[in-house]
Design an enzyme around this catalytic site. Structure first.
Site, PDB file in Angstrom:
ATOM      1  N   TRP A  11      -2.395  -2.472  -0.561  1.00  0.00           N
ATOM      2  CA  TRP A  11      -3.879  -2.631  -1.152  1.00  0.00           C
ATOM      3  C   TRP A  11      -4.858  -2.212  -0.016  1.00  0.00           C
ATOM      4  O   TRP A  11      -5.992  -2.127  -0.103  1.00  0.00           O
ATOM      5  CB  TRP A  11      -4.028  -4.074  -1.524  1.00  0.00           C
ATOM      6  N   HIS A  97       1.691   2.975   9.473  1.00  0.00           N
ATOM      7  CA  HIS A  97       0.986   3.919   8.471  1.00  0.00           C
ATOM      8  C   HIS A  97      -0.052   4.629   8.945  1.00  0.00           C
ATOM      9  O   HIS A  97      -0.693   4.410  10.356  1.00  0.00           O
ATOM     10  CB  HIS A  97       0.329   2.534   7.502  1.00  0.00           C
ATOM     11  N   GLU A 167       5.132   9.830   3.960  1.00  0.00           N
ATOM     12  CA  GLU A 167       3.946  10.084   3.510  1.00  0.00           C
ATOM     13  C   GLU A 167       3.158  11.134   4.214  1.00  0.00           C
ATOM     14  O   GLU A 167       2.534  10.998   5.561  1.00  0.00           O
ATOM     15  CB  GLU A 167       2.959   8.659   3.694  1.00  0.00           C
ATOM     16  N   GLY A 234      -1.387   3.626  -2.697  1.00  0.00           N
ATOM     17  CA  GLY A 234      -2.472   3.206  -2.157  1.00  0.00           C
ATOM     18  C   GLY A 234      -3.557   2.928  -3.329  1.00  0.00           C
ATOM     19  O   GLY A 234      -3.428   1.861  -4.012  1.00  0.00           O
TER      20      GLY A 234
HETATM   21  P1  PGA Z   1      -3.042   6.898  -1.758  1.00  0.00           P
HETATM   22  O1  PGA Z   1      -2.640   6.404  -0.461  1.00  0.00           O
HETATM   23  O2  PGA Z   1      -1.914   6.678  -3.019  1.00  0.00           O
HETATM   24  O3  PGA Z   1      -4.226   6.351  -2.274  1.00  0.00           O
HETATM   25  O4  PGA Z   1      -2.895   8.455  -1.578  1.00  0.00           O
HETATM   26  C1  PGA Z   1      -1.350   6.184  -0.083  1.00  0.00           C
HETATM   27  C2  PGA Z   1      -1.097   5.350   1.116  1.00  0.00           C
HETATM   28  O5  PGA Z   1      -1.950   5.515   1.967  1.00  0.00           O
HETATM   29  O6  PGA Z   1      -0.062   4.739   1.238  1.00  0.00           O
END
Ligand code: PGA
Length: 254
Positions: A11, A97, A167, A234
Site C-alpha cells: 500500500w 524496496h 522489481e 503497488g
Molecule cells: P506498481 O508498484 O505496481 O504501482 O508499479 C510496484 C511496487 O512499487 O512495489
C-alpha cells in the site's frame, strides 16, 4: 501447476485515513474468503496494521509491514522491531524496496533487516531489481551482486523462509508490466543466483514474485508464462475493484 500464489499488496503511504484502510480490508476480506488458490498479503502503513488485523480467526488476509529496524538497542527513537510486528499479527515484511533504497537503504542494511525478521519468525519479502536495461546484459552482474549482498550473512537454516520480489525499477509505476517471457528469464536467473548462495535445494524452491505495473489484465499471463509464485503490487493494491479482479484472475488459474 496449482500451487498457492502469493498476492502481496504494497500500500506504500496509502490510503490517507484509517477509515479508508478498514473499508478496503473489509472488501478484500469478503472476496479472499472464497479463494482457494491464492494467499493474500496486505502491507498497510505501520500505524494502520493493528486496526486492520481481524479479531476473528482465521483471517483469509495475512499482513505484512513495509519497514523493520535492524538495531537491537531499544533506546532507538522512531524504530520498530520485528518482534513488535510479530506481536501485532504481522507475518511478512517488505525489505529493500527501491523506494527505501532510494532513501538510503544499502544492501548491508537490507541483509541486517532480513536477519532481524528471520530471527523473529517473520518472512522477509526482499526486493531486488535493476534500474535500467541494456541490450548486452550488463545489468545482470550488478543485479547478481545486489542479491548476494542483500543475503550476505544469512545462515542457510533460514534460507527456506525468504521470498524474493523481482522489481525492475524501470517497470514500477508504469503503464505496462514486463513481458512474461522476460519475467520468466529473470525468475530463472534469480533462482540460479540463490542456488549459488544457498545450494540447489534452496534455489530451485525459492519463491519469486514479480512486481512492477501488475494489474488484473496482465496478471494471468505473467503467472502462466513468467513462472513466478505471485506478485508484489503497488497502485492496483489500493484500487479495490482492480485488486479484487486480480485476485479472482489469479485464483482461477489452474
Ligand atoms: P506498481 O508498484 O505496481 O504501482 O508499479 C510496484 C511496487 O512499487 O512495489
Amino acid at each position: 501447476m496449482n500451487q498457492i500464489k502469493l498476492i502481496v499488496g504494497n500500500w506504500k503511504m496509502n490510503p490517507g485515513t484509517l477509515g479508508e484502510a478498514k473499508r478496503i480490508i473489509r472488501k478484500i476480506r469478503r472476496v479472499a474468503m472464497k479463494m482457494n488458490n491464492i494467499r493474500v498479503v496486505v502491507c498497510p502503513p505501520t500505524p494502520f496494521i493493528v486496526a486492520c488485523v481481524a479479531r476473528k480467526k482465521p483471517d483469509p488476509i495475512h499482513f505484512g509491514a513495509q519497514k523493520v529496524t535492524y538495531v537491537e538497542n531499544t533506546a532507538s527513537t522512531g524504530e520498530v522491531d520485528a518482534v513488535m510486528l510479530r506481536d501485532i499479527g504481522v507475518k511478512y515484511v517488505i525489505i529493500g524496496h527501491s523506494e527505501q533504497r532510494a532513501l538510503g537503504d544499502t544492501d548491508e542494511m537490507v541483509s541486517k533487516r532480513v536477519l532481524a525478521c528471520l530471527k523473529a519468525g517473520l518472512t522477509p519479502i526482499v526486493c531486488v531489481g535493476e534500474k535500467e536495461r541494456d541490450d548486452n546484459g550488463d545489468f545482470l552482474e550488478p543485479l547478481k551482486e545486489q542479491i548476494k549482498k542483500s543475503f550476505a550473512g544469512i545462515p542457510k537454516k533460514y534460507s527456506h523462509n525468504v521470498i524474493v520480489a523481482y522489481e525492475p525499477i524501470w517497470k514500477i509505476g508504469e503503464k505496462e508490466a514486463m513481458i512474461p517471457d522476460q519475467v520468466c528469464e529473470m525468475a530463472i536467473f534469480i533462482r540460479k543466483v540463490f542456488s549459488d548462495i544457498f545450494g540447489n535445494n534452496v534455489g530451485l524452491k525459492l519463491k519469486v514474485l514479480y512486481g512492477g505495473s501488475v494489474n488484473f489484465r496482465n496478471a494471468t499471463g505473467i503467472i502462466q508464462i513468467g513462472k513466478v509464485d505471485g506478485f508484489l503490487i503497488g497502485r492496483e493494491s489500493v484500487n479495490t475493484p482492480g485488486f479484487i479482479e486480480l485476485m479472482k484472475a489469479v485464483d482461477s488459474i489452474s
